[in-house]
Scaffold this motif. Structure first.
Motif: not given
Length: 75
Positions: A69-75
């Motif tokens: 994934r380009r960005y980490g998981r959303a909190a």
């Protein structure tokens, strides 16, 4: 059931080691009993199917990489 019996030099050519190590690699496989062979007097003959079995057993398949994934998981 006549199977082609290869000399050590022929086995080296099939394994693709003829130019680099010559007959040394197939002879080492025979000495370490890592490949089937037939002893005819003082001559060593390797069945062609033994070469194919060795190559199949030592073939490494590529691993499928998962896309990161380009960005980490959303909190």
């Amino acid at each position: 059931m006549t199977e082609r019996m290869l000399t050590v030099a022929d086995a080296a050519v099939l394994l693709g080691t003829w130019k680099t190590s010559g007959e040394r690699f197939p002879r080492r496989l025979v000495a370490e009993r890592r490949i089937r062979y037939v002893k005819v007097g003082s001559h060593v003959r390797i069945p062609e199917s033994a070469i194919q079995e060795y190559l199949t057993a030592h073939t490494v398949e590529p691993v499928q990489r998962r896309r990161r994934r380009r960005y980490g998981r959303a909190a």
